[in-house]
Design an enzyme around this catalytic site. Structure first.
Site, short mmCIF file in Angstrom:
data_model
loop_
_atom_site.label_atom_id
_atom_site.label_comp_id
_atom_site.label_asym_id
_atom_site.label_seq_id
_atom_site.Cartn_x
_atom_site.Cartn_y
_atom_site.Cartn_z
N ARG A 80 0.84 -1.20 0.00
CA ARG A 80 0.00 0.00 0.00
C ARG A 80 0.87 1.26 0.00
O ARG A 80 0.53 2.25 -0.64
CB ARG A 80 -0.94 -0.03 1.20
CG ARG A 80 -2.06 0.99 1.11
CD ARG A 80 -3.13 0.74 2.13
NE ARG A 80 -2.64 0.90 3.48
CZ ARG A 80 -3.32 0.56 4.58
NH1 ARG A 80 -4.55 0.06 4.46
NH2 ARG A 80 -2.82 0.73 5.78
N LYS A 183 -2.77 6.26 1.12
CA LYS A 183 -2.64 6.75 2.50
C LYS A 183 -1.68 7.93 2.51
O LYS A 183 -0.49 7.79 2.83
CB LYS A 183 -2.14 5.60 3.39
CG LYS A 183 -2.46 5.78 4.86
CD LYS A 183 -2.38 4.46 5.59
CE LYS A 183 -2.35 4.59 7.08
NZ LYS A 183 -3.54 5.18 7.67
N GLU A 219 -16.37 5.87 4.53
CA GLU A 219 -15.69 5.22 5.66
C GLU A 219 -15.74 6.09 6.91
O GLU A 219 -16.21 7.23 6.87
CB GLU A 219 -14.28 4.79 5.31
CG GLU A 219 -13.33 5.90 4.96
CD GLU A 219 -11.93 5.36 4.65
OE1 GLU A 219 -11.52 4.34 5.23
OE2 GLU A 219 -11.25 6.00 3.82
#
Ligand code: PLP
Ligand code: COI
Length: 339
Positions: A80, A183, A219
């Site tokens: 990620r 992220k 989210e």
């Protein structure tokens, strides 16, 4: 060292002995360096400071009953972080440097790994930043990858107790074709006002909606959302949410428990049909959601009346934690030992 009260640790920063760093210069990564300094020296024109070339990760190490330290799915965090690097044009950190940094930083800070049974864990925070100068809007030529650790307790102070959340109708965290799926620091900056307001209003977090139509659940602040009904684990499918490694793992655990799994859009109205709801992530593990308020309509969706989590969320939580601490066999290959 002052004695840490492992059972009472909040989710916060505790100074440890060492961190590790690695610089990318002239097109290549250098050697891993060990530092006991909590500060970094950064060029005043570094792209991280001006243009947000910054990505971080979060993963945990757990002490098992057998005294061995276990890492949970570090390869997924490494992957990620590479995706995040590509997403904002930074140099990618190779897996061998990522795992070498993990092994080194944990080995050097072993005395900060919370004991088995304390409920706490060692949180690892890898960080990648554009450290080279630019004044025009361009990616840096130099990058710094570093990793520090801090022993942590639960992210939400309630621990594994249902929390209250509100639907966020005032702010977006990420644009539909933006950076919500990676992220990077900018996403978190964009969420600060929303979370501040939610806390002021007495909520543990805000639940972000899809930025385009404001119809679907995206989210929950720093965690993915899931709902449970009719023996089915349902979690949003959206480009603007972070692909949570915890959620990915819960999907597999849910299937092993005999639940069906659906990854699809969840309309706000569907919230009323869930039997249980929760937020999941490395920091949050599972945070059961007891109630979601829609302040624009005055409607509340209630999942817990007695202050306890639902049976399926509880099972999911127990199984995940048991795998992480080695109490249940790791049949998925999710665990790696730190030696
Ligand atoms: N969503 C956001 C925005 C997050 O910051 C995090 C934390 O990393 C998560 C979800 C959960 O992801 P993971 O389970 O990989 O920690
Ligand atoms: C995590 O769960 O690791 C996170 O990164 C959440 C938050 C602290 C940003």
């Amino acid at each position: 060292m002052e004695q840490l009260n492992w059972g009472e640790l909040p989710f916060g920063y505790v100074k440890t002995d060492y961190n590790v760093r690695c610089y990318y210069r002239n097109g290549q990564w250098g050697e891993l360096e060990v530092s006991s300094d909590e500060n970094i020296s950064l060029h005043i024109a570094a792209t991280a400071l001006h243009y947000g070339q910054e990505s971080f990760e979060g993963l945990k190490a757990f002490m098992g009953k057998d005294g061995r330290i276990r890492l949970f799915r570090w390869q997924e965090n490494a992957k990620r972080m590479r995706n995040s690097a590509v997403g904002i044009r930074m140099a990618e950190v190779p897996d061998d440097i990522f795992i070498a940094a993990i092994q080194k930083v944990i080995t050097l800070n072993k005395r900060f790994v919370p004991p088995y049974g304390s409920g706490a864990s060692l949180y690892l925070r890898p960080l990648l930043i554009g450290s080279g100068p630019q004044v025009g809007v361009k990616p840096a030529n130099e990058y710094l990858f570093l990793m520090f650790v801090t022993p942590v307790g639960p992210y939400f102070k309630e621990g594994f107790k249902p929390v209250k959340m509100k639907l966020e109708r005032e702010y977006d965290r990420a644009a539909p074709l933006g950076t919500g799926h990676i992220k990077v620091g900018g996403n978190y900056a964009a969420s600060l006002n929303s979370l501040h307001k939610a806390h002021e209003q007495g909520y543990a977090s805000a639940l972000f909606l899809d930025a385009k139509e404001k119809k679907y659940i995206d989210e929950a602040g720093p965690a993915n959302f899931f709902g449970i009904k009719n023996n089915t684990y349902i979690t949003p499918h959206s480009h603007s949410i972070l692909p949570s490694i915890t959620n990915m793992s819960l999907v597999e655990i849910a299937q092993e428990m005999g639940l069906k799994v659906e990854r699809r859009s969840i309309e706000i109205g569907e919230l009323s049909s869930f039997e249980e709801a929760g937020a999941c992530g490395t920091a949050a593990v599972i945070s059961p959601i007891g109630q979601i308020d829609d302040l624009s309509t005055g409607q509340s969706f209630v999942y817990s009346k007695d202050g306890e989590a639902g049976p399926i969320s509880t099972q999911l939580y127990k199984r995940l934690q048991a795998i992480q601490t080695g109490d249940m066999p790791d049949t998925h290959g999710w665990i790696e030992f730190v030696d």
